[in-house]
Design a protein around this motif. Structure first.
Motif, mmCIF file in Angstrom:
data_model
loop_
_atom_site.group_PDB
_atom_site.id
_atom_site.type_symbol
_atom_site.label_atom_id
_atom_site.label_comp_id
_atom_site.label_asym_id
_atom_site.label_seq_id
_atom_site.Cartn_x
_atom_site.Cartn_y
_atom_site.Cartn_z
ATOM 1 N N ASN A 287 -12.591 -123.885 -126.876
ATOM 2 C CA ASN A 287 -13.132 -125.029 -126.152
ATOM 3 C C ASN A 287 -12.041 -126.084 -126.082
ATOM 4 O O ASN A 287 -11.416 -126.401 -127.092
ATOM 5 C CB ASN A 287 -14.349 -125.612 -126.880
ATOM 6 C CG ASN A 287 -15.581 -124.772 -126.669
ATOM 7 O OD1 ASN A 287 -15.938 -124.489 -125.541
ATOM 8 N ND2 ASN A 287 -16.209 -124.362 -127.759
ATOM 9 N N VAL B 289 -10.546 -129.767 -123.718
ATOM 10 C CA VAL B 289 -10.837 -130.830 -122.769
ATOM 11 C C VAL B 289 -9.718 -130.815 -121.739
ATOM 12 O O VAL B 289 -8.539 -130.903 -122.085
ATOM 13 C CB VAL B 289 -10.919 -132.208 -123.467
ATOM 14 C CG1 VAL B 289 -11.147 -133.307 -122.447
ATOM 15 C CG2 VAL B 289 -12.024 -132.202 -124.517
ATOM 16 N N ARG C 287 -15.167 -130.827 -120.812
ATOM 17 C CA ARG C 287 -15.011 -129.667 -121.689
ATOM 18 C C ARG C 287 -14.894 -128.397 -120.854
ATOM 19 O O ARG C 287 -15.607 -128.221 -119.877
ATOM 20 C CB ARG C 287 -16.199 -129.533 -122.625
ATOM 21 C CG ARG C 287 -16.191 -130.559 -123.694
ATOM 22 C CD ARG C 287 -17.248 -130.237 -124.746
ATOM 23 N NE ARG C 287 -16.805 -130.887 -125.958
ATOM 24 C CZ ARG C 287 -16.316 -130.239 -127.008
ATOM 25 N NH1 ARG C 287 -16.248 -128.948 -127.015
ATOM 26 N NH2 ARG C 287 -15.908 -130.892 -128.056
#
Length: 132
Positions: free
Chosen positions: A46, A48, A54
């Protein structure tokens, strides 16, 4: 000619360009820029993105990469010496391919700039200096 910090590199047997960055940890590629599919692992991350949203990205399986088009500064001759495999982060929305610390550290890379705006990249083996 490439922009400052851009480098020609073969990834997954295809010629592309990538931006050298030292403030990110993981090298990433945009799979839509390649004709051949990028083999994907089950490892996901995950992150950004640039839009501050995200994003779920997967790491590739180890794929070959090959630094190319370098010139030895002393001899002025072309060489094709650095070829290995690496797990890149696969990021379909990335505006550029990024070569980051994970890949640069493997080759003990040193980056320098001349007053003429030239970029130089020192990579092992051989402690030779290459002009980008």
């Amino acid at each position: 000619t490439n922009k400052l910090g851009d480098i020609n590199i073969i990834i997954n047997h295809e010629l592309t360009t990538a931006l050298i960055v030292t403030d990110t940890t993981i090298s990433l590629i945009n799979p839509t820029w390649f004709r051949k599919p990028i083999p994907q692992s089950n490892e996901r991350i995950n992150m950004v993105g640039m839009s501050n949203k995200r994003i779920l990205c997967f790491k590739s399986k180890p794929i070959p990469y090959h630094f190319m088009g370098f010139r030895f500064l002393t001899a002025g001759s072309k060489c094709d010496v650095l070829s290995r495999s690496h797990m890149f982060l696969i990021c379909p929305g990335a505006p550029v391919n990024l070569l980051s610390c994970d890949l640069l550290n493997i080759h003990n890379a040193h980056i320098s700039f001349s007053s003429k705006g030239e970029t130089f990249l020192e990579l092992e083996p051989g402690d030779q200096k290459y002009h980008i």
